[in-house]
Design a protein around this motif. Structure first.
Motif, PDB file in Angstrom:
ATOM      1  N   UNK A 210      16.203  25.763 -35.009  1.00  0.00           N
ATOM      2  CA  UNK A 210      15.584  27.055 -34.474  1.00  0.00           C
ATOM      3  C   UNK A 210      14.434  26.834 -33.742  1.00  0.00           C
ATOM      4  N   UNK A 211      14.375  27.105 -32.463  1.00  0.00           N
ATOM      5  CA  UNK A 211      13.371  26.419 -31.357  1.00  0.00           C
ATOM      6  C   UNK A 211      12.127  27.253 -31.502  1.00  0.00           C
ATOM      7  N   UNK A 212      12.115  28.208 -32.403  1.00  0.00           N
ATOM      8  CA  UNK A 212      10.808  29.275 -32.275  1.00  0.00           C
ATOM      9  C   UNK A 212       9.520  28.944 -33.607  1.00  0.00           C
ATOM     10  N   UNK A 213       9.667  27.685 -33.797  1.00  0.00           N
ATOM     11  CA  UNK A 213       8.740  27.421 -35.192  1.00  0.00           C
ATOM     12  C   UNK A 213       9.202  27.646 -36.498  1.00  0.00           C
ATOM     13  N   UNK A 214       8.083  27.527 -37.321  1.00  0.00           N
ATOM     14  CA  UNK A 214       8.699  27.484 -38.890  1.00  0.00           C
ATOM     15  C   UNK A 214       9.653  28.655 -39.096  1.00  0.00           C
ATOM     16  N   UNK A 215      10.657  28.456 -40.010  1.00  0.00           N
ATOM     17  CA  UNK A 215      11.700  29.483 -40.172  1.00  0.00           C
ATOM     18  C   UNK A 215      12.030  29.286 -41.761  1.00  0.00           C
ATOM     19  N   UNK A 216      12.620  30.653 -42.300  1.00  0.00           N
ATOM     20  CA  UNK A 216      13.193  30.503 -43.604  1.00  0.00           C
ATOM     21  C   UNK A 216      14.650  31.015 -43.375  1.00  0.00           C
ATOM     22  N   UNK A 217      15.499  30.777 -44.122  1.00  0.00           N
ATOM     23  CA  UNK A 217      17.030  30.954 -43.613  1.00  0.00           C
ATOM     24  C   UNK A 217      17.707  31.849 -45.232  1.00  0.00           C
ATOM     25  N   UNK A 218      18.382  32.788 -44.693  1.00  0.00           N
ATOM     26  CA  UNK A 218      19.222  33.154 -45.913  1.00  0.00           C
ATOM     27  C   UNK A 218      20.627  33.343 -45.486  1.00  0.00           C
ATOM     28  N   UNK A 219      21.550  32.636 -46.183  1.00  0.00           N
ATOM     29  CA  UNK A 219      23.057  32.702 -46.197  1.00  0.00           C
ATOM     30  C   UNK A 219      23.680  33.869 -46.732  1.00  0.00           C
ATOM     31  N   UNK A 220      24.764  34.593 -45.839  1.00  0.00           N
ATOM     32  CA  UNK A 220      25.436  35.756 -46.385  1.00  0.00           C
ATOM     33  C   UNK A 220      26.848  35.757 -45.895  1.00  0.00           C
ATOM     34  N   UNK A 221      27.803  36.224 -46.484  1.00  0.00           N
ATOM     35  CA  UNK A 221      29.056  36.107 -46.586  1.00  0.00           C
ATOM     36  C   UNK A 221      29.914  36.884 -45.237  1.00  0.00           C
ATOM     37  N   UNK A 222      29.021  36.982 -44.104  1.00  0.00           N
ATOM     38  CA  UNK A 222      29.512  37.743 -43.098  1.00  0.00           C
ATOM     39  C   UNK A 222      28.465  38.331 -41.885  1.00  0.00           C
TER      40      UNK A 222
ATOM     41  N   UNK B  53      24.470  39.947 -42.612  1.00  0.00           N
ATOM     42  CA  UNK B  53      23.350  39.431 -42.069  1.00  0.00           C
ATOM     43  C   UNK B  53      22.546  40.569 -41.445  1.00  0.00           C
ATOM     44  N   UNK B  54      23.406  41.425 -40.780  1.00  0.00           N
ATOM     45  CA  UNK B  54      22.492  42.661 -40.220  1.00  0.00           C
ATOM     46  C   UNK B  54      21.896  43.432 -41.229  1.00  0.00           C
ATOM     47  N   UNK B  55      22.599  43.864 -42.276  1.00  0.00           N
ATOM     48  CA  UNK B  55      21.826  44.500 -43.429  1.00  0.00           C
ATOM     49  C   UNK B  55      20.932  43.695 -44.051  1.00  0.00           C
ATOM     50  N   UNK B  56      20.727  42.569 -44.310  1.00  0.00           N
ATOM     51  CA  UNK B  56      19.694  41.682 -44.926  1.00  0.00           C
ATOM     52  C   UNK B  56      18.809  42.017 -43.935  1.00  0.00           C
ATOM     53  N   UNK B  57      18.629  41.846 -42.387  1.00  0.00           N
ATOM     54  CA  UNK B  57      17.635  41.744 -41.606  1.00  0.00           C
ATOM     55  C   UNK B  57      17.097  43.054 -41.517  1.00  0.00           C
ATOM     56  N   UNK B  58      18.087  44.287 -41.354  1.00  0.00           N
ATOM     57  CA  UNK B  58      17.541  45.620 -41.641  1.00  0.00           C
ATOM     58  C   UNK B  58      16.160  45.645 -42.817  1.00  0.00           C
ATOM     59  N   UNK B  59      16.657  45.260 -44.061  1.00  0.00           N
ATOM     60  CA  UNK B  59      16.102  45.328 -45.225  1.00  0.00           C
ATOM     61  C   UNK B  59      14.701  44.575 -44.916  1.00  0.00           C
ATOM     62  N   UNK B  60      14.972  43.352 -44.345  1.00  0.00           N
ATOM     63  CA  UNK B  60      13.700  42.364 -44.199  1.00  0.00           C
ATOM     64  C   UNK B  60      12.700  43.013 -43.428  1.00  0.00           C
TER      65      UNK B  60
END
Ligand SMILES: Cc1ncc(COP(=O)(O)O)c(C=O)c1O
Length: 457
Positions: free
Chosen positions: A126-138, A142-149
């Motif tokens: 990821x070229x945009x600096x420090x990041x954290x990652x969550x894996x999801x089954x589809x 991923x969209x749901x988790x991002x909404x909540x985050x």
């Protein structure tokens, strides 16, 4: 190459059969009776619009090819955008077989080396600096988790996305989606706070469109929405719309500036277009824009394992007191191994540069085909994702002609996604030879001629 070597290389043999079949016109037989599997599918699988009845039953997938139960070989230019590395990549199948034997699963609350390694690979890519990652089954997850985050991090609940967008089928993802045909009162209310603005790409049903004007219109809508609502948590968008639709170079820097001005997080959904498809590893790299969150999926599992990932700027790592994902498979070593090996294959085989180079060759050839075919208008390309708008020169229904072209392609052994209105997409795997790309475009052109001639009759 002699017959023995062909037999020892299944993809080469499929390729030879594909060529023979499209040359003698014995591609998929859509006129015949459906196979028993297609008929049994209707009794066993929940019926849904868009996927019922299935067109064909498939019995094998290898390299860029699918093989039907009737032994018709199809070059897959659909692949759901999952087939970047082709089907049954030997490196991936070997790694997953070994992983399955050694450690197929790890229950919640534990971790494993594989999931950490996969996350570190995405952090490094990821070229945009420090990041954290969550894996999801589809992708939808991923969209749901991002909404909540985004909601939890900003303390705001409003989400902006585009009319005409698609972000998946779960409740939150569907709420962000902006296609009228995906909505139904029978599905009940969607998420409160899901707002839509006009996109930089054409809306479903829109014919010829002016990309500059659409992008300007979209920015005005965004500015108005952010200003009037005052408390928007995030903008969810595909930086290059699956199709592909590429905005003018100035669009994303300006949209990003608006997001920053109003404290709105920018979530770039690269589930179909990420991981090299457009000729850059991340589609945002085509623009001078920094997302707060990138979503990848589809090809991340190498068209074997369903897995997607949320890559979030480290500054968003602020929800340790909440359970956002808590997925049973969130640290699955199988998902993680697939992601790691796919990223390694993409890097080792130079597939991103290949998508850019071959994409240029493909686009030139498609443009040349369109120049002498009035049925093909508005040719577009981003790496190995190509698109065309169909226009019936005989004055008939454009959407109907697009559907006919897809059928003619199938009869010639080319699988395309169902058209979106009059718009067709040719989505090539990244691991494909140049001559096959060229041949596929010639077959596509022949299908256009046949469909246009039938429309004329
Ligand atoms: C842009 C985009 N976002 C999200 C999704 C949802 O992904 P999935 O089907 O894996 O849930 C899709 C699927 O096509 C997509 O195209």
């Amino acid at each position: 190459m002699n017959d023995t070597s062909l037999r020892s290389d299944p993809v080469a043999e499929l390729r030879r059969n594909w060529r023979l079949q499209h040359r003698d016109g014995s591609g998929a037989d859509l006129a015949g009776a459906p196979s028993p599997t297609v008929r049994q599918d209707a009794d066993a699988i929940l019926r849904q619009a868009g996927t019922n009845p299935p067109l064909l039953a498939i019995r094998a997938a290898s390299g860029p090819f699918l093989v039907s139960v009737a032994n018709q070989v199809l070059l897959d230019l659909h692949g759901n955008n999952c087939h970047h590395i082709g089907y049954s990549h030997p490196g991936l199948t070997a790694a997953l077989s070994q992983q399955m034997r050694e450690m197929p699963f790890v229950p919640r609350g534990l971790t494993n080396r594989e999931v950490v390694e996969a996350a570190e690979k995405l952090q490094a890519a990821w070229p945009y600096g420090p990041a954290v990652v969550a894996f999801v089954p589809g992708g939808s997850a991923a969209v749901e988790l991002a909404i909540m985050l985004c909601r939890a991090h900003t303390g705001r609940y409003k989400l902006v996305s585009f009319y005409g967008a698609y972000h998946g089928r779960s409740a939150g993802a569907l709420s962000l989606g902006g296609r009228v045909r995906d909505r139904s009162p029978r599905l009940g209310p969607l998420l409160p706070g899901a707002l839509h603005v006009r996109p930089f790409y054409p809306l479903p049903g829109e014919g010829a469109f002016d990309a500059e004007a659409a992008a300007r219109r979209s920015l005005e809508d965004l500015a108005c929405c952010f200003e009037q609502e005052g408390d928007v948590a995030a903008l969810f968008a595909e930086p290059i719309r699956n199709g592909p639709f590429v905005p003018p170079a100035w669009y994303w820097p300006e949209a990003r500036a608006l997001c920053s001005r109003y404290g709105v997080l920018l979530v770039c959904d690269e589930i179909p277009t990420g991981l090299g498809k457009t000729g850059r590893l991340f589609a945002t790299e085509h623009f001078d824009v920094r997302p707060d969150i990138t979503l990848v999926g589809k090809a991340l599992g190498g068209s074997i394992i369903p897995v997607a990932a949320v890559i979030a700027a480290a500054a968003l790592n602020s929800t340790a007191d909440l359970n956002l994902g808590y997925f049973t498979y969130e640290r699955s070593p199988m998902m993680a191994k697939a992601a790691t090996v796919v990223l390694e294959i993409i890097a080792a085989e130079g597939l991103v540069a290949r998508a850019a180079e071959l994409g240029r060759v493909a686009l030139d050839r498609l443009r040349a085909a369109a120049a002498v075919r009035p049925a093909l208008a508005e040719i577009r390309g981003a790496g190995l994702m190509l698109g065309a708008r169909v226009c019936d020169p005989a004055g008939g229904n454009h959407d109907e002609l697009a559907r006919r072209i897809v059928r003619e392609c199938l009869c010639r052994g080319l699988l395309l996604q169902s058209p979106m209105g009059a718009r067709l997409m040719l989505s090539f795997p990244l691991r494909i030879d140049q001559d096959l790309v060229e041949e596929a475009i010639d077959v596509f052109a022949a299908a256009v001629d046949a469909a246009a001639a039938a429309a004329d009759e």
